[in-house]
Motif scaffolding. Structure first.
Motif, PDB file in Angstrom:
ATOM      1  N   THR A 185       0.848  -1.187   0.000  1.00 51.29           N
ATOM      2  CA  THR A 185       0.000   0.000   0.000  1.00 51.29           C
ATOM      3  C   THR A 185       0.890   1.247   0.000  1.00 51.29           C
ATOM      4  N   ALA A 186       0.392   2.304  -0.615  1.00 53.47           N
ATOM      5  CA  ALA A 186       1.157   3.545  -0.700  1.00 53.47           C
ATOM      6  C   ALA A 186       0.333   4.708  -0.181  1.00 53.47           C
ATOM      7  N   ALA A 187       0.968   5.585   0.575  1.00 52.86           N
ATOM      8  CA  ALA A 187       0.339   6.794   1.095  1.00 52.86           C
ATOM      9  C   ALA A 187       1.065   7.990   0.499  1.00 52.86           C
ATOM     10  N   ILE A 188       0.311   8.927  -0.081  1.00 56.05           N
ATOM     11  CA  ILE A 188       0.898  10.088  -0.744  1.00 56.05           C
ATOM     12  C   ILE A 188       0.427  11.344  -0.025  1.00 56.05           C
ATOM     13  N   ASP A 189       1.346  12.276   0.219  1.00 58.70           N
ATOM     14  CA  ASP A 189       0.949  13.534   0.847  1.00 58.70           C
ATOM     15  C   ASP A 189       1.957  14.613   0.472  1.00 58.70           C
ATOM     16  N   ASN A 190       1.584  15.842   0.773  1.00 56.74           N
ATOM     17  CA  ASN A 190       2.476  16.972   0.548  1.00 56.74           C
ATOM     18  C   ASN A 190       3.729  16.837   1.403  1.00 56.74           C
ATOM     19  N   ASP A 191       4.883  17.166   0.836  1.00 54.95           N
ATOM     20  CA  ASP A 191       6.139  16.970   1.550  1.00 54.95           C
ATOM     21  C   ASP A 191       6.219  17.790   2.841  1.00 54.95           C
ATOM     22  N   ALA A 192       5.784  19.046   2.776  1.00 53.33           N
ATOM     23  CA  ALA A 192       5.887  19.889   3.961  1.00 53.33           C
ATOM     24  C   ALA A 192       4.917  19.450   5.055  1.00 53.33           C
ATOM     25  N   SER A 193       3.744  18.963   4.685  1.00 50.16           N
ATOM     26  CA  SER A 193       2.812  18.439   5.690  1.00 50.16           C
ATOM     27  C   SER A 193       3.421  17.247   6.414  1.00 50.16           C
ATOM     28  N   LEU A 194       4.108  16.395   5.665  1.00 53.14           N
ATOM     29  CA  LEU A 194       4.760  15.240   6.276  1.00 53.14           C
ATOM     30  C   LEU A 194       5.953  15.672   7.122  1.00 53.14           C
ATOM     31  N   GLY A 195       6.678  16.696   6.653  1.00 59.75           N
ATOM     32  CA  GLY A 195       7.781  17.219   7.452  1.00 59.75           C
ATOM     33  C   GLY A 195       7.289  17.806   8.761  1.00 59.75           C
ATOM     34  N   ALA A 196       6.158  18.508   8.710  1.00 63.05           N
ATOM     35  CA  ALA A 196       5.572  19.070   9.923  1.00 63.05           C
ATOM     36  C   ALA A 196       5.208  17.962  10.904  1.00 63.05           C
TER      37      ALA A 196
END
Length: 394
Positions: A185-196
């Motif tokens: 399974t793969a989860a995709i999100d905005n890089d900065a949201s994940l960094g936060a």
């Protein structure tokens, strides 16, 4: 009777997830501490830990030998053998990491790109890298999912990349081809949201509940916002596009574009240009900026710092965070004179919210986006460990 059994199974799954989440996000802790934190009884915690150990998700270690009162309780820690694949595609490179449930980045590789990579490029690189790891350095390890940190607008409901302008992606589905190619399974999100999220859980903002995070990368500036401990995604998942706001530029002489956005003025490419560097990773850029001898380099750093400080003051006035975390080249700008930068932000902000705010570079450094992407991939496992592993045949 079947309904009651199902209810018992759901409660057990939730309890297993809670114990695993505690040791994963808060670090190794004794069974006694877990008992106190969960409110479960000792025998239940012992049983849950035993199952997690049998599944290879946690390990038990010898208790602290300095403890003198009562019978020492074994220490439970997240294991290193269960991992997520973390991916961060950028305009100049594709970074792939193997992040263990313990939080350790066991392997990472940066694949340079002559042009912005396509979805197909990313899928191909990730597949080759993971196949190489499975045949050598990580043979025998288990991957439970893939997390991708994309510098662009990602729809929260299905991970569709609506727009990643610097990559040239529009309405791009990377989740399906990655999942199909790797069987995960793969989860995709905005890089900065994940960094936060990573900095809130494991980094500079760990003790803070109201956080503004800005990430500066080759694709520009993105951001994340955490209010009262909750990551704010917005109606469609697009919140936090700080780079697309109009910058505060107190001195007109500091302006480099006629009507540009923040990321047009505060810009990694401008730093590379003035330092004479080519396509380099953050550690090399940080080293170059920390040893400034050229007046042109110093002037550009100061110019970008002034604009960034004035812009962050707006965030302080509107959101009243207790912590601002700056990742990537933004952290480098602030750290060149950390106390002076904080003073500049406070000078541009209202006194009351300004005096409360701390400003720090991302504590996780170059690992921040990989750890954030891995956290998204670990989410199903932390919710229901047994079902997730059973679905993978692990």
């Amino acid at each position: 009777m079947a309904e009651r059994a199902s209810s018992v199974e759901r409660v057990r799954a939730a309890n297993l997830g809670e114990v695993l989440r505690l040791v994963h996000q808060l670090g190794p802790r004794s069974r006694a501490v877990i008992t106190a934190e969960t409110g479960l009884n000792r025998s239940t915690v012992a049983d849950l830990v035993a199952e997690l150990v049998s599944r290879g998700l946690v390990v038990e270690q010898e208790p602290d030998p300095t403890r003198r009162v009562g019978r020492p309780s074994p220490i439970v820690a997240a294991g290193d053998a269960v991992m997520a694949i973390a991916v961060n595609p950028e305009v100049d490179a594709i970074e792939v990491g193997a992040v263990a449930l313990s939080g350790r980045v066991r392997e990472r590789i940066r694949v340079e790109c002559e042009r912005p990579p396509s979805v197909e490029d990313v899928v191909g690189v990730v597949a080759r890298v993971v196949e190489g790891w499975q045949a050598s350095a990580l043979a025998g390890s288990r991957f439970v999912g893939i997390g991708v940190a994309v510098p662009g607008l990602v729809r929260v409901e299905d991970g569709l990349v609506r727009l990643a302008p610097h990559l040239g992606w529009h309405e791009a589905d990377i989740r399906s081809p990655l999942a199909q190619r790797l069987g995960l399974t793969a989860a995709i999100d905005n890089d900065a949201s994940l960094g936060a999220r990573a900095e809130r859980l494991f980094g500079a903002a760990r003790e803070h509940r109201n956080v503004v995070y800005l990430n500066g990368g080759a694709s520009g500036i993105g951001g994340g916002l955490i209010l009262n401990g909750t990551l704010i995604a917005g109606a469609g998942g697009y919140a936090g596009e700080w780079g697309q706001t109009r910058p505060s530029i107190p001195a007109e002489a500091d302006r480099r574009t006629r009507a540009g956005t923040l990321e047009d003025e505060v810009n990694r490419a401008r730093l590379l240009q003035v330092t004479g560097l080519g396509a380099v990773d953050d550690p090399l850029l940080a080293a170059a900026l920390s040893e400034v001898e050229s007046p042109d380099v110093a002037d550009e750093i100061d110019r970008q710092r002034r604009i960034l400080a004035a812009t962050l003051a707006n965030a302080v006035n509107v959101l009243n965070p207790s912590m601002i975390v700056l990742g990537g080249f933004l952290g480098m700008l602030s750290e060149s004179n950390a106390d002076g930068f904080t003073a500049d932000v406070r000078a541009n902000a209202l006194a009351a919210p300004g005096e409360q705010v701390e400003i720090r570079a991302a504590a996780l450094g170059a690992d921040r986006l990989l750890i954030g992407a891995a956290e998204a991939a670990f989410a199903p496992l932390l919710t229901d460990p047994v079902r997730t592993l059973d679905a993978l045949g692990a």
